[in-house]
Design an enzyme around this catalytic site. Structure first.
Site, PDB file in Angstrom:
ATOM      1  N   HIS A   1       0.857  -1.207   0.000  1.00 42.73           N
ATOM      2  CA  HIS A   1       0.000   0.000   0.000  1.00 42.73           C
ATOM      3  C   HIS A   1       0.881   1.240   0.000  1.00 42.73           C
ATOM      4  CE1 HIS A   1      -3.213   2.786   1.324  1.00 42.73           C
ATOM      5  NE2 HIS A   1      -4.017   1.877   0.838  1.00 42.73           N
ATOM      6  N   PHE A   2       1.434   1.663  -0.922  1.00 46.61           N
ATOM      7  CA  PHE A   2       1.539   1.151  -2.277  1.00 46.61           C
ATOM      8  C   PHE A   2       3.014   0.937  -2.583  1.00 46.61           C
ATOM      9  CE2 PHE A   2      -2.132   4.008  -2.077  1.00 46.61           C
ATOM     10  CZ  PHE A   2      -3.147   3.145  -2.466  1.00 46.61           C
TER      11      PHE A   2
END
EC number: 4.2.1.59
Length: 170
Positions: A66-67
């Protein structure tokens, strides 16, 4: 008027000083790595409000996905850090009446996310009790980074004894 009362988990009182460190928090709530999302509580007005701190680090497992190459703390984990700070406030307010009980998250309303939280940020988590009736507590939480609001929400929690099955697993 400051109503903070020192306890065994509160060696000091007053904003800006650690009054409940990570060891004290771990005595108060069941969360553990990688899901313990409050590092210390720096101010408490017993039963009313408190301020928690969460240091956001690149080594946290959620950043792997993420991410990738652009790590952003998931908003739901910011809300969870508010809920954990509030759980510490509930346990602190109840003192020995909280022994053997767990604070469970019940509901959330009006969650808003203002800007991304990234590794290196320090969340200042401000929780204020809105209502307390029986085992149910309602709070308003605000998370800030460098004085700017990054997230806010109202939420409710309930403090209960774990079921016999949950206690047997522990």
């Amino acid at each position: 008027m400051d109503q903070s009362v020192p306890s065994e988990n509160q060696p000091e009182t007053g904003e800006g000083r650690t009054i409940i460190d990570i060891a004290g928090i771990m005595k108060m709530i069941p969360h553990r790595y990688p899901f313990l999302l409050v590092d210390r509580v720096i101010d408490i007005v017993r039963g009313e409000r408190g301020i928690g701190i969460k240091n956001v680090t690149a080594s946290e497992s959620h950043f792997a996905g993420h991410f990738p190459n652009h790590p952003v703390m998931p908003g739901v984990l910011i809300i969870e850090s508010m809920a954990q700070t509030a759980a510490v406030l509930v346990v602190d307010a109840l003192g020995t009446d909280a022994e053997g009980r767990v604070v469970y998250f019940m509901s959330i309303e009006g969650a808003k996310f203002r800007r991304p939280v990234v590794p290196g940020d320090q969340l200042r988590i401000e929780c204020e009790r809105l209502q307390h009736r029986g085992n149910v507590w309602k709070f308003r939480g605000t998370a800030r980074v460098d004085g700017q609001i990054v997230a806010e929400a109202s939420f409710a929690a309930m403090i209960l004894r774990p079921s016999p099955a949950q206690q047997a697993e522990a």
